[in-house]
Write an enzyme that holds these catalytic residues in place. Structure first.
Site, PDB file in Angstrom:
ATOM      1  N   HIS A 125       0.811  -1.214   0.000  1.00  0.00           N
ATOM      2  CA  HIS A 125       0.000   0.000   0.000  1.00  0.00           C
ATOM      3  C   HIS A 125       0.848   1.268   0.000  1.00  0.00           C
ATOM      4  O   HIS A 125       0.338   2.368   0.241  1.00  0.00           O
ATOM      5  CB  HIS A 125      -0.935   0.011   1.208  1.00  0.00           C
ATOM      6  CG  HIS A 125      -2.228   0.710   0.956  1.00  0.00           C
ATOM      7  ND1 HIS A 125      -2.464   2.010   1.339  1.00  0.00           N
ATOM      8  CD2 HIS A 125      -3.360   0.314   0.349  1.00  0.00           C
ATOM      9  CE1 HIS A 125      -3.686   2.369   0.985  1.00  0.00           C
ATOM     10  NE2 HIS A 125      -4.246   1.362   0.382  1.00  0.00           N
ATOM     11  N   ASP A 164      -7.427   4.279   9.088  1.00  0.00           N
ATOM     12  CA  ASP A 164      -8.752   4.265   8.460  1.00  0.00           C
ATOM     13  C   ASP A 164      -8.958   3.011   7.616  1.00  0.00           C
ATOM     14  O   ASP A 164     -10.079   2.524   7.478  1.00  0.00           O
ATOM     15  CB  ASP A 164      -8.939   5.507   7.583  1.00  0.00           C
ATOM     16  CG  ASP A 164      -9.114   6.769   8.411  1.00  0.00           C
ATOM     17  OD1 ASP A 164      -9.597   6.669   9.546  1.00  0.00           O
ATOM     18  OD2 ASP A 164      -8.755   7.847   7.921  1.00  0.00           O
ATOM     19  N   GLU A 205     -12.785  12.879  13.182  1.00  0.00           N
ATOM     20  CA  GLU A 205     -12.117  13.229  11.940  1.00  0.00           C
ATOM     21  C   GLU A 205     -12.921  14.354  11.283  1.00  0.00           C
ATOM     22  O   GLU A 205     -13.784  14.960  11.907  1.00  0.00           O
ATOM     23  CB  GLU A 205     -11.975  12.015  11.009  1.00  0.00           C
ATOM     24  CG  GLU A 205     -10.946  11.004  11.478  1.00  0.00           C
ATOM     25  CD  GLU A 205     -10.524  10.016  10.417  1.00  0.00           C
ATOM     26  OE1 GLU A 205     -10.920  10.187   9.239  1.00  0.00           O
ATOM     27  OE2 GLU A 205      -9.788   9.059  10.751  1.00  0.00           O
TER      28      GLU A 205
END
Length: 542
Positions: free
Chosen positions: A119, A179, A290
């Site tokens: 990632h 997240d 957030e």
């Protein structure tokens, strides 16, 4: 008595010799590439043989077709083909491989990149003609559910989603998250691991009791605050420069069952940021916070209705942004089934202290698992549309509280024209919860700072605002503004193309960073994709 050859014969023989010599020289020049190819092939064969001779529980894969996946990552912008992939079964496989390369010395160009779930954004987990270690083949989760200090010992190649599933079976869960949960333990701990719980528990690197690390010398080292502390703090947030995390002991807490998921909208950034700062300074009001920026997306409220219920359906349907930039505050309160009856009261108390647009209160109740895994649902939708495996020129910044209004005014008001390329996250964290003074992570020099993340996706072959070139130019404009305005911004998941830029990034931490590199990876074998150090002769801190 023999006679000497006539002069004419000698001259003719010399001419023939010279012609033959020139033919050989020209032939070698014309075939220079072939000679080099044979030499390279010979060297590669030698390296392959030496690696195959290692006694491993796992194995190497040298097939070009099979190793192509290791030259690709989520960013999908850089593609460096490795020499081989190691599929380790034990930590000794990793140790033996690195130790072997270390003993080859500086004359060998082999480097090592630990690859988790791939990632990374800028080729950080890749290595050109080096060894990629497929960390996902190193598995293992062991939970210790002590009442005093529950924890989980987990292999560096395990995914956070797997840890969540296993710990929930014991009624436990880690405290701090990212997240997106389809990331490896070692990958996020090598950066920080930030999400909406960071204001309360700090990033993931703050919730680690112990690490097992393989250094750039091939040494297997157990480290913690009490044992080999310098290596422990170096590796946390260390971008893979000092060692490969093969196991981590992570703090756990009793897992909640449900989450009250709340979203409200603001049209004024000053009010929005003030409420965010108030919430992170308050105790026990909420568990997650957030936020994100909405530019030219008036239809967003309609999209929310599929999973969120507006507090006032009529007023919400009549709401119009009038072309204004909107700021969404997103909150979460954890609770158990037994607390359902009092949750509405707690929610009312929370939102009554905020100054959002009254008609834009949206509520939802979801399981703890579904809440933490919410991004995966979006991933599935994007994959179905063929929009997941595209280029992702993301930009993640840490902006000091004192400069956030100046930053927002210029970036959201002038540089950005829309945010249709992907979400823009923005939320504050409290530095008092972070161990930044000891780890390798670099943050702004204020007690409170904001994470601002531009999570853009570039559409293939597009030459418009949603194309790679336009997004890259926009990102550079943001960075240039931050530099010229002296905002004291630091990059999270940093990427730079020169060591001078890295020196600026680390500031007064650079000397310590170089010292640690010299101590734990003196040949610069590890993580070449970060482009901080180049493999060379052993170096000393300067």
């Amino acid at each position: 008595m023999g006679s000497s050859p006539p002069f004419g014969y000698l001259k003719q023989s010399n001419i023939i010799f010279l012609r033959l010599f020139m033919i050989l020289v020209l032939s070698s020049i014309l075939n220079k590439t072939n000679l080099c190819s044979h030499s390279v092939a010979s060297i590669n064969s030698s390296i392959t043989f030496s690696l195959q001779a290692l006694h491993l529980d796992g194995y190497f894969n040298f097939d070009a077709h099979n190793i192509q996946y290791a030259a690709k990552d989520f960013g999908n912008r850089y593609h460096f083909m490795p020499f081989a992939i190691l599929y380790p079964i034990s930590v000794f496989d990793i140790s033996s491989t690195i130790k072997h390369i270390f003993h080859m010395g500086s004359s060998s160009k082999l480097t090592v990149a630990a690859r988790g779930h791939g990632h990374s954004l800028e080729g950080q987990a890749q290595t050109h003609e080096g060894i990629v270690i497929n960390m996902e083949s190193l598995r293992g989760i062991k939970i210790v559910s002590s009442e005093e200090m529950p924890y989980v010992d987990v292999s560096g190649g395990e995914l956070w989603i797997s840890v969540l599933h296993e710990t929930l079976k014991h009624g436990l869960a880690p405290k701090s998250w990212t997240d997106y949960l389809y990331l490896t333990i070692g990958g996020t701990l090598s950066h920080a691991g930030i999400s909406g719980q960071a204001f309360k528990h700090g990033p993931q690197i703050n919730n680690v009791y112990q690490l097992e690390v393989v250094t750039g010398k091939g040494e297997i080292v157990k480290c913690s605050e009490q044992q080999n502390a310098d290596l422990f703090y170096a590796v946390l947030g260390g971008l893979g420069q000092f060692g490969i995390i093969t196991q981590a002991r992570i703090s756990l807490e009793p897992a909640p069952q449900m989450v009250k998921w709340i979203r409200v909208l603001y049209s004024e950034f000053s009010i929005f940021s003030r409420d965010q700062e108030y919430l992170i300074s308050s105790k026990n009001l909420l568990d997650y916070i957030e936020g994100f920026v909405i530019i030219n997306q008036t239809g967003l409220l309609n999209n929310w209705r599929s999973s969120f219920n507006p507090k006032d359906t009529l007023l919400a349907s009549q709401f119009n942004s009038n072309g204004k930039i909107l700021y969404c505050l997103e909150m979460g309160i954890y609770y158990s089934h037994e607390e359902t009856s009092i949750m509405n009261q707690k929610t009312e108390k929370l939102v009554s202290q905020l100054s959002y647009i009254p008609s834009t209160l949206f509520l939802s109740e979801v399981t703890y698992l579904d809440f933490l895994n919410r991004v995966h649902i979006s991933e599935m939708k994007l994959r179905a549309k063929g929009l997941w495996e595209v280029q992702h020129p993301w930009l993640n910044l840490l902006v000091p509280k004192s400069k956030i209004f100046e930053f927002a005014k210029e970036v959201f008001g002038n540089i950005l024209k829309n945010n249709n390329n992907g979400p823009i996250l923005i939320y504050p964290v409290n530095k008092s919860k972070w161990l930044t003074n000891r780890t390798s992570l670099v943050t702004p020099g204020e007690d409170v700072f904001f994470l601002v993340a531009f999570l853009s996706s570039a559409l293939p072959s597009s030459t418009g605002s949603n194309g790679l070139e336009a997004i890259t130019i926009q990102n550079q404009r943001i960075l240039d503004f931050c530099t010229k305005a002296h905002l004291g911004v630091k990059q999270y998941l940093p990427y730079y193309s020169s060591q001078e830029e890295w020196k600026t990034h680390f500031g007064n931490q650079w000397h310590t960073f170089v010292q640690r590199k010299s101590a734990y990876d003196p040949l610069a074998i590890l993580a070449p994709g970060q482009r901080i150090f180049q493999k060379s002769i052993p170096f000393s801190p300067s």
